[in-house]
Structure formats: C-alpha cells, structure tokens
Design a protein around this motif. Structure first.
Motif, mmCIF file in Angstrom:
data_model
loop_
_atom_site.group_PDB
_atom_site.id
_atom_site.type_symbol
_atom_site.label_atom_id
_atom_site.label_comp_id
_atom_site.label_asym_id
_atom_site.label_seq_id
_atom_site.Cartn_x
_atom_site.Cartn_y
_atom_site.Cartn_z
ATOM 1 N N MET A 1 -5.258 -12.307 8.474
ATOM 2 C CA MET A 1 -4.929 -11.858 7.121
ATOM 3 C C MET A 1 -6.032 -10.982 6.544
ATOM 4 O O MET A 1 -5.757 -9.968 5.896
ATOM 5 N N ASP A 2 -7.283 -11.358 6.779
ATOM 6 C CA ASP A 2 -8.382 -10.530 6.266
ATOM 7 C C ASP A 2 -8.315 -9.128 6.852
ATOM 8 O O ASP A 2 -8.532 -8.134 6.147
ATOM 9 N N TRP A 3 -8.033 -9.045 8.142
ATOM 10 C CA TRP A 3 -7.932 -7.743 8.805
ATOM 11 C C TRP A 3 -6.768 -6.937 8.240
ATOM 12 O O TRP A 3 -6.899 -5.733 7.981
ATOM 13 N N LEU A 4 -5.631 -7.553 8.021
ATOM 14 C CA LEU A 4 -4.475 -6.855 7.468
ATOM 15 C C LEU A 4 -4.745 -6.382 6.039
ATOM 16 O O LEU A 4 -4.315 -5.289 5.647
ATOM 17 N N LEU A 5 -5.429 -7.190 5.273
ATOM 18 C CA LEU A 5 -5.682 -6.834 3.873
ATOM 19 C C LEU A 5 -6.795 -5.804 3.722
ATOM 20 O O LEU A 5 -6.903 -5.168 2.666
ATOM 21 N N ASP A 6 -7.581 -5.606 4.763
ATOM 22 C CA ASP A 6 -8.619 -4.573 4.747
ATOM 23 C C ASP A 6 -7.985 -3.264 5.179
ATOM 24 O O ASP A 6 -8.261 -2.722 6.252
ATOM 25 N N ALA A 7 -7.089 -2.735 4.332
ATOM 26 C CA ALA A 7 -6.217 -1.639 4.739
ATOM 27 C C ALA A 7 -5.789 -0.825 3.533
ATOM 28 O O ALA A 7 -6.151 -1.108 2.385
ATOM 29 N N ASP A 8 -4.988 0.176 3.812
ATOM 30 C CA ASP A 8 -4.408 1.025 2.778
ATOM 31 C C ASP A 8 -3.509 0.192 1.855
ATOM 32 O O ASP A 8 -2.918 -0.804 2.288
ATOM 33 N N PRO A 9 -3.379 0.601 0.576
ATOM 34 C CA PRO A 9 -2.482 -0.132 -0.330
ATOM 35 C C PRO A 9 -1.063 -0.296 0.207
ATOM 36 O O PRO A 9 -0.396 -1.291 -0.095
ATOM 37 N N ALA A 10 -0.589 0.667 1.026
ATOM 38 C CA ALA A 10 0.768 0.581 1.563
ATOM 39 C C ALA A 10 0.955 -0.651 2.438
ATOM 40 O O ALA A 10 2.048 -1.237 2.474
ATOM 41 N N ILE A 11 -0.080 -1.027 3.161
ATOM 42 C CA ILE A 11 -0.026 -2.242 3.962
ATOM 43 C C ILE A 11 -0.347 -3.460 3.106
ATOM 44 O O ILE A 11 0.324 -4.495 3.190
ATOM 45 N N ARG A 12 -1.362 -3.333 2.253
ATOM 46 C CA ARG A 12 -1.825 -4.484 1.479
ATOM 47 C C ARG A 12 -0.695 -5.105 0.651
ATOM 48 O O ARG A 12 -0.516 -6.323 0.651
ATOM 49 N N TRP A 13 0.084 -4.280 -0.046
ATOM 50 C CA TRP A 13 1.077 -4.868 -0.940
ATOM 51 C C TRP A 13 2.181 -5.573 -0.158
ATOM 52 O O TRP A 13 2.714 -6.601 -0.595
ATOM 53 N N GLN A 14 2.496 -5.065 1.035
ATOM 54 C CA GLN A 14 3.531 -5.714 1.835
ATOM 55 C C GLN A 14 3.030 -7.004 2.460
ATOM 56 O O GLN A 14 3.781 -7.974 2.608
ATOM 57 N N VAL A 15 1.759 -7.035 2.847
ATOM 58 C CA VAL A 15 1.156 -8.276 3.328
ATOM 59 C C VAL A 15 1.160 -9.324 2.212
ATOM 60 O O VAL A 15 1.513 -10.488 2.432
ATOM 61 N N MET A 16 0.777 -8.914 1.016
ATOM 62 C CA MET A 16 0.756 -9.831 -0.124
ATOM 63 C C MET A 16 2.147 -10.386 -0.413
ATOM 64 O O MET A 16 2.299 -11.574 -0.713
ATOM 65 N N ARG A 17 3.171 -9.557 -0.294
ATOM 66 C CA ARG A 17 4.540 -9.989 -0.586
ATOM 67 C C ARG A 17 5.137 -10.824 0.548
ATOM 68 O O ARG A 17 5.724 -11.886 0.308
ATOM 69 N N ASP A 18 4.997 -10.347 1.792
ATOM 70 C CA ASP A 18 5.748 -10.923 2.903
ATOM 71 C C ASP A 18 5.017 -12.022 3.658
ATOM 72 O O ASP A 18 5.650 -12.831 4.335
ATOM 73 N N LEU A 75 6.148 3.187 3.493
ATOM 74 C CA LEU A 75 4.920 2.810 2.791
ATOM 75 C C LEU A 75 5.216 1.967 1.555
ATOM 76 O O LEU A 75 4.324 1.270 1.053
ATOM 77 N N GLY A 76 6.443 2.066 1.070
ATOM 78 C CA GLY A 76 6.823 1.273 -0.092
ATOM 79 C C GLY A 76 6.543 1.955 -1.414
ATOM 80 O O GLY A 76 6.365 1.281 -2.435
ATOM 81 N N LEU A 77 6.512 3.291 -1.423
ATOM 82 C CA LEU A 77 6.366 3.995 -2.695
ATOM 83 C C LEU A 77 7.422 3.497 -3.672
ATOM 84 O O LEU A 77 8.619 3.532 -3.371
ATOM 85 N N ASP A 78 6.999 3.033 -4.815
ATOM 86 C CA ASP A 78 7.932 2.499 -5.812
ATOM 87 C C ASP A 78 8.849 3.622 -6.291
ATOM 88 O O ASP A 78 8.379 4.608 -6.868
ATOM 89 N N PRO A 79 10.169 3.495 -6.058
ATOM 90 C CA PRO A 79 11.072 4.576 -6.471
ATOM 91 C C PRO A 79 11.123 4.797 -7.974
ATOM 92 O O PRO A 79 11.540 5.864 -8.428
ATOM 93 N N GLU A 80 10.663 3.813 -8.747
ATOM 94 C CA GLU A 80 10.652 3.952 -10.198
ATOM 95 C C GLU A 80 9.352 4.548 -10.717
ATOM 96 O O GLU A 80 9.232 4.826 -11.917
#
Length: 307
Positions: A1-18, A75-80
C-alpha cells in the motif's frame, strides 16, 4: 500500500477508494488533483486550440483525441471538474470524424470498436442528446447472434471478437451508470457477458485452447486490446456476484503476481505516447498491481460472504 500510494494522484485516489476504504471526502479531494497535478494536468495541457490531441481524432495512436480521452477516463479525471468540462466542450465544438463527412466526435462513426469507445467517453463525460442516442441504437443493432460484437461484421466475419466485445460492453456499462438502469441495454450486456463467460474469458468454446496467449499478459493502458485482467475489471465494475466461470482467469491473475507482491507491466502496445507512466515491460507496475488487487478483493470478498 505504501508503494501504491507513493504515486501520481490518478493512482492514489483509486487506491484510497478501492483498497483503502478512505473517507469519501478525502477520496474526492485526492481525485480533484488529477485535473491540476501530475499526469492528468499534463495531458490536459497538451490539448490544442482546435480541441484535438495529437493532431487527429483517432490517429495517430496512442496520442490522438480518442485515446487521450480514454486515458483521462482511466486516470479518473472527474467529469464534473472545470478542467474536464472545458476540455470536453472543446472536443464537442471542434473535433469531427473527417472520413465520415466531418460528423461530430460524440456521434461516432461506422466502426463498432470506435463507437464502443466513443459511447464510453460520451457517457462518462455526461454527453446527451440525439447524437448519443443514435450511437447507442447503432451499437445495439450490431450485436451478433453469439452475443458479442465484431468490427469486421458483417462483411468479413459472423463471429464476435473479444476486442470489440469488451469495448462495447464498457461503453454500455458506462451508459447505464450515467442514465440509470435500462432494460434494453442490460439485456444486451448480459448477452455480451455470456459470450465472454462461455469462453472462460480467454479459451475457445469449441476446443478449450487459449485463444491468444497475449491475452494472459497484462498491459496498461490496454488501448483497444483485450486481455484477461481487462475482462475481469469489467465484471468487477459491473457489480454483482462473480461468476464461477471466471475462476480460471482469477487463478491466472494470482499466478502473475511476483514474489514481492507486485504485478509487472506486460505486453505494452507500442506506438507514440504523450509520456511514460511506468518503467517498461517486466518491471513492477502500480497500475497492474492496483487493478489486480481490486479484482482479487472483489472475488475473494464475494467468496467470503458466500461462506
């Protein structure tokens, strides 16, 4: 998890959610960064004044408008977000299909594969109207007797293609997410899903042989190509109880895990890219690790609940 979270926001937010089950407000805050920092912001900055990326609608691969929008969705760009709304407005106003008489981008064109991609993009980014409705009708009307789709039908093939089928299924699923349950779309998705499940996501129904060995190796971004992890990601995203016919595909995902607990990047689909997000085939991949872990969490969680 530390390795995954040490990443671009596009990965970080999906790790946090999923994987991390973080509070919704913290996930949303991290997701907003996709439009202003890192890979997402870099991609948005490359959009030309005419709305295009890469100087084209579908080509050159993988830097054209179509593939860049698909990447922004991954990447999960928020469509809104204001960044997404501005970028999509410029596409809507300025990007057309030259070979289809300058037809608007979100109306799609003749090829089923492309229309599956465009339907996914239109639905994700909130496009509505007669163009999108006609696009949906066209895709639904191209479903074959075996339940799937093939961009070479009806002239060159009457059998479905895994590549085309996954693109259309992803588009139809995104459409239902945007408008709510739809009986016609749900029925079409069910038939398409059955086409994949009857083949265990990668085997010939008639012989049991692996159809294409490349499907057992996982790439990111997948572009228009099918592979087993992409198929499993679709079923995870669709929700519901996992089908037992996915079991062999799940075992394949487990076997692809390295001794350090990570999954490598494999079988990269080579063409031009805006920039690299990972270190190349054979090296640990945050994207594939995230995707594999959330698929396994979905599968194992359902099995635990059943027990």
């Amino acid at each position: 998890m530390d390795w995954l979270l040490d990443a671009d926001p596009a990965i970080r937010w999906q790790v946090m959610r999923d994987l991390g089950d973080e509070p919704a407000e913290e996930i949303a805050a991290e997701r907003r960064r996709v439009g202003t920092e890192g890979w997402g912001a870099r991609l948005l900055a490359l959009q030309a004044d005419d709305g295009q990326w890469g100087g084209g609608t579908y080509s050159p691969k993988w830097i054209s408008t179509t593939y860049t929008l698909l990447l922004l969705r991954l990447l999960g760009l928020d469509p809104e977000s204001p960044q997404a709304r501005d970028a999509v407005r410029r596409v809507r106003d300025g990007v057309t299909w030259k070979r289809s008489g300058d037809a608007p981008f979100f109306g799609g064109q003749a090829e089923t594969c492309i229309n599956g991609m465009v339907l996914q993009l239109a639905s994700y980014f909130g496009e509505t109207g007669d163009l999108v409705e006609a696009l949906i009708d066209g895709v639904l009307g191209q479903q074959l007797d075996d339940g799937g789709w093939n961009c070479e039908a009806p002239l060159h093939s009457h059998r479905s293609s895994f590549n085309t089928t996954i693109l259309v299924l992803e588009g139809l699923l995104e459409r239902e997410r945007s408008i709510g349950p739809d009986a016609v779309i749900a029925a079409a998705r069910s038939r398409g899903e059955e086409y994949l499940l009857e083949r265990r996501l990668f085997r010939s129904r008639s012989t049991g042989e692996v159809i294409r060995p490349a499907w057992t190796r996982f790439s990111f971004p997948p572009q228009w190509h099918y592979d087993v992890l992409r198929g499993l990601e679709y079923f995870r995203s669709a929700g519901g109880a996992p089908d037992d016919r996915c079991a062999e595909a799940i075992d394949l995902v487990r076997r692809r895990r390295r001794d350090d607990g990570r999954w490598p990047l494999q079988n990269t689909h080579h063409a031009r890219t805006h920039f690299e997000m990972e270190d190349g085939d054979g090296n640990p991949s945050r994207w594939n690790t995230l995707r594999a872990l959330r698929v396994l969490r979905w599968w194992d969680g359902a099995r635990t609940a059943q027990a």
